[in-house]
Enzyme design. Sequence first.
Site, PDB file in Angstrom:
ATOM      1  N   HIS A  28       0.774  -1.330  -0.037  1.00  0.00           N
ATOM      2  CA  HIS A  28      -0.183  -0.085  -0.021  1.00  0.00           C
ATOM      3  C   HIS A  28       1.058   1.243  -0.048  1.00  0.00           C
ATOM      4  O   HIS A  28       0.691   2.149   0.822  1.00  0.00           O
ATOM      5  CB  HIS A  28      -0.989  -0.008   1.290  1.00  0.00           C
ATOM      6  CG  HIS A  28      -1.887  -1.102   1.208  1.00  0.00           C
ATOM      7  ND1 HIS A  28      -3.202  -0.919   0.659  1.00  0.00           N
ATOM      8  CD2 HIS A  28      -2.195  -2.547   1.593  1.00  0.00           C
ATOM      9  CE1 HIS A  28      -3.822  -2.133   0.480  1.00  0.00           C
ATOM     10  NE2 HIS A  28      -3.218  -2.907   1.113  1.00  0.00           N
ATOM     11  N   TYR A 302       2.394  -4.575  11.272  1.00  0.00           N
ATOM     12  CA  TYR A 302       2.690  -3.326  10.916  1.00  0.00           C
ATOM     13  C   TYR A 302       3.567  -2.433  11.849  1.00  0.00           C
ATOM     14  O   TYR A 302       3.917  -1.353  11.394  1.00  0.00           O
ATOM     15  CB  TYR A 302       1.044  -3.069  11.429  1.00  0.00           C
ATOM     16  CG  TYR A 302       0.100  -3.016   9.982  1.00  0.00           C
ATOM     17  CD1 TYR A 302      -0.163  -4.551   9.553  1.00  0.00           C
ATOM     18  CD2 TYR A 302      -0.800  -2.304   9.660  1.00  0.00           C
ATOM     19  CE1 TYR A 302      -1.127  -4.815   8.505  1.00  0.00           C
ATOM     20  CE2 TYR A 302      -1.763  -2.531   8.509  1.00  0.00           C
ATOM     21  CZ  TYR A 302      -1.813  -3.602   8.022  1.00  0.00           C
ATOM     22  OH  TYR A 302      -2.913  -4.021   7.039  1.00  0.00           O
TER      23      TYR A 302
END
Length: 314
Positions: A28, A302
Amino acid sequence: MKQPDLYEGLLDALYAIFGRHAGLRVTHAKGIVAHGSFTASPAAARLSRAAHLQGARVPLTLRFSNFSGVPSTADGDPGAGPQGLALRFLLDDGRHTDIVAHSYDGFPVATPEQFLGFLQGLAGAGGERPDPLPLDAFLARHPRAQRYLEAPKPAPASYLAQAYFGVNTVRLLDAAGAAVHGRYRIEPLEAPIAPSPAALPGTDFLGAELGERLRRAPARLRLVLQCAAPGDELDDGSLAWPRSGPDARPEIELGILSVETVEVDGQVQAARQQALAFNPGQLIDGIEASGDPMLAARAELYRRAALRRRPVQA
């Protein structure tokens, strides 16, 4: 002998797939940050004691993005999908809580170990000396991963024109401690306004369309909780729950997301965007993680990915 670290292995495999792009997300990589607000429904306040679900207007930061970790990937490229939507609810006391969703209903695999095998297979199949055999063998054992790869992921006309799925189950707790398990979904509430032709140039038409759309008026999305039925697998995000037909799971509208402005282009905006570290494990009282092992794994992945993309301090 020291055992290899699972999360470092996952990150290494992602970098092997997409390459290293300094300061950018490993997946992303290309996205656009927007700002707005969230207002919870009365049903949400009954369902959970979480602060942002009590009905008051809550400031909101959003990031729309494409899946690819290569920032130059065109919006219309098949590798750009699924698109992502990350939400950050900004609370009065300085805390925040996040939702991280994408436009495919489900996750390719059920466990972190399977995810590592999947990513390593993809990396090997696309490397300098491609070897498709490990990936083929993995997909033969994991048909949902095969389905994920083969599913069409066309670019939408607008980031605002499709649904986004929080594929891992969470547990919502009310004031008395009663729990409901469910999965988030974010979906359009209204038809998007047709953009002007000048708003759709080049390879970044989704960001251009979003900016053009919000210059005309705010956009609204609805946040929904798809509730688990008795016997549902709560710990396997690769298994989507039915949304239609006689087995459709009950759903509760948690509230309305108002998307109001996008951050202006430029180096400052780009730096702020990459500094944002959304995390699906960033939960608050009233919302808890389920037993889904991928929720905890994604949270740690993350966190480590955000540390890796930080610039080295002199």
